[in-house]
Design a protein around this motif. Structure first.
Motif, PDB file in Angstrom:
ATOM      1  N   LEU A   1       0.832  -1.206   0.000  1.00 19.05           N
ATOM      2  CA  LEU A   1       0.000   0.000   0.000  1.00 19.05           C
ATOM      3  C   LEU A   1       0.865   1.253   0.000  1.00 19.05           C
ATOM      4  O   LEU A   1       1.954   1.269   0.558  1.00 19.05           O
ATOM      5  N   LYS A   2       0.328   2.298  -0.611  1.00 13.84           N
ATOM      6  CA  LYS A   2       1.006   3.593  -0.573  1.00 13.84           C
ATOM      7  C   LYS A   2       0.926   4.158   0.832  1.00 13.84           C
ATOM      8  O   LYS A   2       0.053   3.792   1.623  1.00 13.84           O
ATOM      9  N   GLN A   3       1.808   5.071   1.142  1.00 15.46           N
ATOM     10  CA  GLN A   3       1.869   5.641   2.491  1.00 15.46           C
ATOM     11  C   GLN A   3       0.561   6.321   2.899  1.00 15.46           C
ATOM     12  O   GLN A   3       0.110   6.186   4.023  1.00 15.46           O
ATOM     13  N   GLU A   4      -0.068   7.040   1.977  1.00 15.32           N
ATOM     14  CA  GLU A   4      -1.316   7.728   2.324  1.00 15.32           C
ATOM     15  C   GLU A   4      -2.440   6.734   2.606  1.00 15.32           C
ATOM     16  O   GLU A   4      -3.283   6.964   3.482  1.00 15.32           O
ATOM     17  N   ARG A   5      -2.456   5.616   1.918  1.00  9.89           N
ATOM     18  CA  ARG A   5      -3.456   4.577   2.195  1.00  9.89           C
ATOM     19  C   ARG A   5      -3.203   3.929   3.559  1.00  9.89           C
ATOM     20  O   ARG A   5      -4.138   3.607   4.282  1.00  9.89           O
ATOM     21  N   ARG A   6      -1.930   3.716   3.879  1.00  4.12           N
ATOM     22  CA  ARG A   6      -1.595   3.151   5.182  1.00  4.12           C
ATOM     23  C   ARG A   6      -2.075   4.068   6.303  1.00  4.12           C
ATOM     24  O   ARG A   6      -2.608   3.610   7.305  1.00  4.12           O
ATOM     25  N   THR A   7      -1.884   5.358   6.101  1.00  2.00           N
ATOM     26  CA  THR A   7      -2.325   6.333   7.090  1.00  2.00           C
ATOM     27  C   THR A   7      -3.842   6.287   7.256  1.00  2.00           C
ATOM     28  O   THR A   7      -4.342   6.326   8.380  1.00  2.00           O
ATOM     29  N   ASP A   8      -4.569   6.177   6.150  1.00  2.06           N
ATOM     30  CA  ASP A   8      -6.034   6.095   6.212  1.00  2.06           C
ATOM     31  C   ASP A   8      -6.485   4.842   6.962  1.00  2.06           C
ATOM     32  O   ASP A   8      -7.411   4.894   7.774  1.00  2.06           O
ATOM     33  N   VAL A   9      -5.824   3.729   6.694  1.00  2.84           N
ATOM     34  CA  VAL A   9      -6.181   2.474   7.365  1.00  2.84           C
ATOM     35  C   VAL A   9      -5.894   2.571   8.860  1.00  2.84           C
ATOM     36  O   VAL A   9      -6.702   2.127   9.688  1.00  2.84           O
ATOM     37  N   LEU A  10      -4.770   3.158   9.224  1.00  5.94           N
ATOM     38  CA  LEU A  10      -4.440   3.303  10.642  1.00  5.94           C
ATOM     39  C   LEU A  10      -5.407   4.245  11.359  1.00  5.94           C
ATOM     40  O   LEU A  10      -5.768   4.013  12.515  1.00  5.94           O
ATOM     41  N   LYS A  11      -5.848   5.309  10.674  1.00  7.46           N
ATOM     42  CA  LYS A  11      -6.842   6.211  11.270  1.00  7.46           C
ATOM     43  C   LYS A  11      -8.164   5.483  11.484  1.00  7.46           C
ATOM     44  O   LYS A  11      -8.818   5.666  12.519  1.00  7.46           O
ATOM     45  N   LEU A  12      -8.554   4.668  10.528  1.00 11.37           N
ATOM     46  CA  LEU A  12      -9.778   3.890  10.665  1.00 11.37           C
ATOM     47  C   LEU A  12      -9.670   2.907  11.836  1.00 11.37           C
ATOM     48  O   LEU A  12     -10.609   2.782  12.635  1.00 11.37           O
ATOM     49  N   ALA A  13      -8.540   2.245  11.953  1.00 11.80           N
ATOM     50  CA  ALA A  13      -8.340   1.307  13.056  1.00 11.80           C
ATOM     51  C   ALA A  13      -8.352   2.034  14.402  1.00 11.80           C
ATOM     52  O   ALA A  13      -8.896   1.519  15.391  1.00 11.80           O
ATOM     53  N   GLU A  14      -7.793   3.234  14.446  1.00 16.95           N
ATOM     54  CA  GLU A  14      -7.790   4.015  15.686  1.00 16.95           C
ATOM     55  C   GLU A  14      -9.211   4.433  16.079  1.00 16.95           C
ATOM     56  O   GLU A  14      -9.591   4.338  17.245  1.00 16.95           O
ATOM     57  N   LYS A  15     -10.005   4.871  15.097  1.00 18.21           N
ATOM     58  CA  LYS A  15     -11.391   5.247  15.379  1.00 18.21           C
ATOM     59  C   LYS A  15     -12.194   4.040  15.864  1.00 18.21           C
ATOM     60  O   LYS A  15     -13.001   4.145  16.788  1.00 18.21           O
ATOM     61  N   LEU A  16     -11.963   2.904  15.235  1.00 18.64           N
ATOM     62  CA  LEU A  16     -12.662   1.691  15.637  1.00 18.64           C
ATOM     63  C   LEU A  16     -12.290   1.287  17.061  1.00 18.64           C
ATOM     64  O   LEU A  16     -13.148   0.912  17.867  1.00 18.64           O
ATOM     65  N   THR A  17     -11.019   1.393  17.396  1.00 27.24           N
ATOM     66  CA  THR A  17     -10.565   1.069  18.745  1.00 27.24           C
ATOM     67  C   THR A  17     -11.173   2.012  19.773  1.00 27.24           C
ATOM     68  O   THR A  17     -11.622   1.569  20.834  1.00 27.24           O
ATOM     69  N   ASP A  18     -11.208   3.302  19.471  1.00 25.79           N
ATOM     70  CA  ASP A  18     -11.812   4.274  20.390  1.00 25.79           C
ATOM     71  C   ASP A  18     -13.300   3.989  20.597  1.00 25.79           C
ATOM     72  O   ASP A  18     -13.810   4.072  21.715  1.00 25.79           O
ATOM     73  N   THR A  19     -13.985   3.645  19.518  1.00 28.97           N
ATOM     74  CA  THR A  19     -15.399   3.325  19.613  1.00 28.97           C
ATOM     75  C   THR A  19     -15.625   2.094  20.488  1.00 28.97           C
ATOM     76  O   THR A  19     -16.528   2.073  21.333  1.00 28.97           O
TER      77      THR A  19
END
Length: 67
Positions: free
Chosen positions: A39-57
């Motif tokens: 994955l490109k770096q920007e896609r990796r960042t998007d995936v990590l942000k999604l995982a962080e939001k899911l964890t917070d939820t």
């Protein structure tokens, strides 16, 4: 005594129903984690942000269920 057991079953059913969407998200995101190295770096960042939001939820959800 019977009321407390039925309450436990209701709580177990509610927790199971709340975890089904999480299980669905994990299963559907499996291809992303499989292709992670390519994955490109920007896609990796998007995936990590999604995982962080899911964890917070999930943390919020579990803290409300404990009360």
């Amino acid at each position: 005594m019977l009321l407390t057991q039925s309450h436990r079953w209701q709580r177990a059913v509610i927790v199971a129903l709340l975890t089904l969407p999480l299980l669905l998200i994990v299963i559907l995101s499996l291809p992303v984690w499989t292709f992670w190295p390519w994955l490109k770096q920007e896609r990796r960042t998007d995936v990590l942000k999604l995982a962080e939001k899911l964890t917070d939820t999930l943390k919020t959800l579990m803290s409300t269920l404990d009360k």
